[in-house]
Design a protein around this motif. Structure first.
Motif, PDB file in Angstrom:
ATOM      1  N   UNK A 121     -18.390 -19.964 -36.421  1.00 47.36           N
ATOM      2  CA  UNK A 121     -17.306 -20.925 -36.208  1.00 47.36           C
ATOM      3  C   UNK A 121     -16.813 -21.463 -37.543  1.00 47.36           C
ATOM      4  N   UNK A 122     -17.745 -21.732 -38.472  1.00 41.31           N
ATOM      5  CA  UNK A 122     -17.341 -22.199 -39.792  1.00 41.31           C
ATOM      6  C   UNK A 122     -16.474 -21.184 -40.513  1.00 41.31           C
ATOM      7  N   UNK A 123     -16.849 -19.903 -40.440  1.00 41.16           N
ATOM      8  CA  UNK A 123     -16.057 -18.847 -41.079  1.00 41.16           C
ATOM      9  C   UNK A 123     -14.658 -18.777 -40.481  1.00 41.16           C
ATOM     10  N   UNK A 124     -14.589 -18.810 -39.147  1.00 40.80           N
ATOM     11  CA  UNK A 124     -13.287 -18.727 -38.475  1.00 40.80           C
ATOM     12  C   UNK A 124     -12.425 -19.939 -38.806  1.00 40.80           C
ATOM     13  N   UNK A 125     -13.029 -21.131 -38.796  1.00 41.18           N
ATOM     14  CA  UNK A 125     -12.269 -22.354 -39.054  1.00 41.18           C
ATOM     15  C   UNK A 125     -11.667 -22.350 -40.454  1.00 41.18           C
ATOM     16  N   UNK A 126     -12.461 -21.972 -41.447  1.00 43.33           N
ATOM     17  CA  UNK A 126     -11.942 -21.930 -42.818  1.00 43.33           C
ATOM     18  C   UNK A 126     -10.896 -20.828 -42.962  1.00 43.33           C
ATOM     19  N   UNK A 156      -7.169 -19.832 -53.950  1.00 51.08           N
ATOM     20  CA  UNK A 156      -8.009 -19.991 -52.767  1.00 51.08           C
ATOM     21  C   UNK A 156      -9.215 -19.055 -52.832  1.00 51.08           C
ATOM     22  N   UNK A 157      -8.982 -17.825 -53.291  1.00 54.60           N
ATOM     23  CA  UNK A 157     -10.064 -16.857 -53.412  1.00 54.60           C
ATOM     24  C   UNK A 157     -11.101 -17.325 -54.440  1.00 54.60           C
ATOM     25  N   UNK A 158     -10.651 -17.848 -55.561  1.00 52.36           N
ATOM     26  CA  UNK A 158     -11.567 -18.336 -56.586  1.00 52.36           C
ATOM     27  C   UNK A 158     -12.433 -19.480 -56.090  1.00 52.36           C
ATOM     28  N   UNK A 159     -11.829 -20.416 -55.361  1.00 55.29           N
ATOM     29  CA  UNK A 159     -12.601 -21.515 -54.791  1.00 55.29           C
ATOM     30  C   UNK A 159     -13.645 -20.994 -53.808  1.00 55.29           C
ATOM     31  N   UNK A 160     -13.260 -20.045 -52.987  1.00 54.92           N
ATOM     32  CA  UNK A 160     -14.197 -19.487 -52.015  1.00 54.92           C
ATOM     33  C   UNK A 160     -15.392 -18.833 -52.687  1.00 54.92           C
ATOM     34  N   UNK A 161     -15.136 -18.030 -53.711  1.00 53.04           N
ATOM     35  CA  UNK A 161     -16.231 -17.371 -54.425  1.00 53.04           C
ATOM     36  C   UNK A 161     -17.130 -18.381 -55.126  1.00 53.04           C
ATOM     37  N   UNK A 162     -16.538 -19.415 -55.702  1.00 52.13           N
ATOM     38  CA  UNK A 162     -17.340 -20.440 -56.363  1.00 52.13           C
ATOM     39  C   UNK A 162     -18.278 -21.156 -55.397  1.00 52.13           C
ATOM     40  N   UNK A 163     -17.778 -21.483 -54.220  1.00 46.81           N
ATOM     41  CA  UNK A 163     -18.610 -22.162 -53.217  1.00 46.81           C
ATOM     42  C   UNK A 163     -19.751 -21.254 -52.761  1.00 46.81           C
ATOM     43  N   UNK A 164     -19.471 -19.958 -52.592  1.00 45.14           N
ATOM     44  CA  UNK A 164     -20.521 -19.020 -52.171  1.00 45.14           C
ATOM     45  C   UNK A 164     -21.626 -18.946 -53.217  1.00 45.14           C
ATOM     46  N   UNK A 165     -21.254 -18.904 -54.493  1.00 43.16           N
ATOM     47  CA  UNK A 165     -22.263 -18.875 -55.562  1.00 43.16           C
ATOM     48  C   UNK A 165     -23.139 -20.122 -55.502  1.00 43.16           C
ATOM     49  N   UNK A 166     -22.523 -21.297 -55.357  1.00 44.95           N
ATOM     50  CA  UNK A 166     -23.292 -22.540 -55.308  1.00 44.95           C
ATOM     51  C   UNK A 166     -24.202 -22.587 -54.083  1.00 44.95           C
ATOM     52  N   UNK A 167     -23.700 -22.147 -52.928  1.00 39.52           N
ATOM     53  CA  UNK A 167     -24.512 -22.155 -51.710  1.00 39.52           C
ATOM     54  C   UNK A 167     -25.699 -21.202 -51.836  1.00 39.52           C
ATOM     55  N   UNK A 168     -25.461 -20.018 -52.400  1.00 39.51           N
ATOM     56  CA  UNK A 168     -26.550 -19.054 -52.573  1.00 39.51           C
ATOM     57  C   UNK A 168     -27.600 -19.579 -53.557  1.00 39.51           C
ATOM     58  N   UNK A 169     -27.150 -20.242 -54.614  1.00 39.86           N
ATOM     59  CA  UNK A 169     -28.095 -20.819 -55.571  1.00 39.86           C
ATOM     60  C   UNK A 169     -28.940 -21.902 -54.903  1.00 39.86           C
ATOM     61  N   UNK A 188     -28.000 -25.328 -42.997  1.00 40.66           N
ATOM     62  CA  UNK A 188     -26.845 -25.972 -43.638  1.00 40.66           C
ATOM     63  C   UNK A 188     -26.345 -25.143 -44.815  1.00 40.66           C
ATOM     64  N   UNK A 189     -27.280 -24.618 -45.613  1.00 37.45           N
ATOM     65  CA  UNK A 189     -26.871 -23.775 -46.731  1.00 37.45           C
ATOM     66  C   UNK A 189     -26.170 -22.513 -46.276  1.00 37.45           C
ATOM     67  N   UNK A 190     -26.702 -21.892 -45.221  1.00 34.85           N
ATOM     68  CA  UNK A 190     -26.071 -20.682 -44.683  1.00 34.85           C
ATOM     69  C   UNK A 190     -24.712 -20.997 -44.078  1.00 34.85           C
ATOM     70  N   UNK A 191     -24.557 -22.171 -43.485  1.00 32.29           N
ATOM     71  CA  UNK A 191     -23.268 -22.559 -42.905  1.00 32.29           C
ATOM     72  C   UNK A 191     -22.197 -22.663 -43.984  1.00 32.29           C
ATOM     73  N   UNK A 192     -22.545 -23.291 -45.113  1.00 32.34           N
ATOM     74  CA  UNK A 192     -21.573 -23.415 -46.209  1.00 32.34           C
ATOM     75  C   UNK A 192     -21.212 -22.037 -46.745  1.00 32.34           C
ATOM     76  N   UNK A 193     -22.211 -21.185 -46.936  1.00 32.15           N
ATOM     77  CA  UNK A 193     -21.957 -19.845 -47.457  1.00 32.15           C
ATOM     78  C   UNK A 193     -21.054 -19.048 -46.517  1.00 32.15           C
ATOM     79  N   UNK A 194     -21.372 -19.069 -45.233  1.00 30.51           N
ATOM     80  CA  UNK A 194     -20.570 -18.326 -44.259  1.00 30.51           C
ATOM     81  C   UNK A 194     -19.147 -18.861 -44.174  1.00 30.51           C
TER      82      UNK A 194
END
Length: 424
Positions: free
Chosen positions: A280-285, A302-315, A335-341
């Motif tokens: 649901x988080x992936x679809x909503x974003x 938008x793509x750059x922001x998305x990649x940056x958030x994924x890096x932070x969530x994975x870390x 919660x971490x997986x939700x942000x990444x997804x």
């Protein structure tokens, strides 16, 4: 170097209805639903099966790493199949290769339901993926046939809304199937879905690539076309960024059943609910991207922001799962997986749109390269998440962080978003 044109439609969606003439809005909605169904087939094929992975491990008496190869085989098949189907669709049109692929998919899925050994299951999951590739690559090519520019990015986000329902409901359906039957019942249901989708495509999805726009060459020309696409540094950058981002997502898909059910002792139904919440988080974003950001914010930003958030969530996941602050709770990991997804909703549609905008002359081949890179990298990531066994989530977090950092590096190093495409 191909340049993206202005946002124009290359033909109205109304003309592709196979039935009587219909109003453009109705036809457009119908085509959207059909394409959404085709793009939903891969997550259905993989995610509906996820709650059954521990059961397959027990019933077929195989280690978890071997059973995870059933996912890897399906991904590898989808990757290799796209290399064949994409150029075929540029030469023969979209409709014929799609119908053939769907028929083979149904047959392979039915055989999976009767597989007596894990080796046979892996083999027919490979064939299932090879055939299912037709829906993935041709759906993207059809979008490129019809749209360009900002409109294409919006359409990809709309497709994410439809196809995103699949990973939400697929584990839920899989979990409920396991209440009344074993893992083989999952493949019975997938076979029925394949039959229904084949009938829908045959009746309502007409041809979108007219004969005058088709390529007459054979394998040699297809290979030359792909070589030319790969020579485009910016296209390759988007392709690799999308592929590595998809690999981070698939590391989650492959490892989460064991992390949630084996490490934390949750039931298949609880896992399905958590998986659905992340989807649901992936679809909503993705919808925020298509409805609010596209046209107001550049796709690269938008793509750059998305990649940056994924890096932070994975870390953050790596820090938690490595036990630096003690064993994390299921809620913290979830919660971490939700942000990444969720951040994938900014990455997946925008990498596809940016790459395809540079390739109006070979949408099928470009779509094949995009899909193949994503699925091959995902297939490599899948077994790595189980390399240390079922008792730790550290390999999942490591794979996700490496893939996410690699995606960001390819985006910055090859696409160079701070420069205009005119100078790229």
């Amino acid at each position: 170097m191909p340049e993206s044109g202005q946002p124009t439609k290359q033909g109205s969606p109304a003309h592709i209805s196979a039935g009587p003439a219909a109003p453009a809005r109705r036809a457009s909605l119908l085509v959207t639903l059909v394409l959404g169904g085709l793009t939903a087939l891969p997550p259905l094929s993989m995610d509906m099966y996820l709650p059954a992975l521990p059961e397959v491990t027990q019933m077929l008496r195989s280690p978890a790493a071997t059973v995870q190869l059933t996912l890897t085989a399906c991904l590898a098949g989808m990757a290799l199949g796209q290399l064949v189907v994409g150029p075929m669709s540029d030469k023969w049109g979209r409709r014929r290769p799609l119908l053939i692929g769907m028929l083979v998919y149904v047959a392979a899925t039915a055989v999976c339901a009767f597989a007596p050994t894990v080796e046979l299951l892996i083999g027919f999951r490979l064939l299932q993926g090879l055939a299912g590739a037709a829906g993935i690559v041709i759906a993207r090519a059809v979008v490129r046939d019809l749209y360009d520019g900002v409109e294409m990015a919006r359409f990809f986000s709309t497709l994410m809304l439809i196809s995103g329902v699949a990973p939400i409901i697929a584990p839920l359906i899989g979990g409920q199937i396991l209440r009344i039957t074993d893992w083989r019942g999952v493949f019975y249901v997938l076979a029925v879905i394949g039959v229904l989708l084949t009938l829908v495509v045959w009746k309502w999805l007409g041809e979108t690539l007219p004969p005058e726009r088709r390529h007459e060459g054979g394998v040699g020309e297809a290979l030359r076309t792909m070589r030319g696409l790969l020579a485009d540094r910016v296209f390759t950058g988007y392709m690799l960024a999308g592929g590595l981002g998809f690999a981070a997502l698939f590391a989650y898909i492959s490892a989460s059943p064991f992390v949630v059910q084996e490490i934390y002792g949750a039931s298949p139904q609880t896992f399905s609910l958590l998986f659905g919440l992340n989807s649901i988080g992936l679809v909503a974003v993705g919808q925020i991207n298509g409805k609010l950001l596209v046209g107001r914010v550049s796709l690269d930003k938008a793509l750059g922001w998305g990649l940056g958030v994924i890096v932070l969530a994975a870390a953050a996941l790596l820090v938690m799962t490595s036990g630096v602050f003690g064993k994390p709770s299921l809620a913290a990991v979830a919660a971490g997986l939700f942000v990444l997804m969720s951040a994938m909703g900014l990455v997946l549609p925008n990498t596809n749109a940016q790459a395809l905008m540079r390739t109006p002359h070979a949408a099928g081949s470009a779509s094949a390269l995009l899909g193949t890179s994503s699925f091959l990298i995902g297939a490599i990531a899948s077994p790595l998440v189980g390399i240390a066994g079922e008792a730790t989530a550290v390999p999942m977090a490591v794979v996700q962080l490496v893939c996410a950092a690699g995606a960001l590096a390819c985006f910055l190093g090859l696409c160079r978003p701070w420069r205009s495409q005119a100078t790229a």
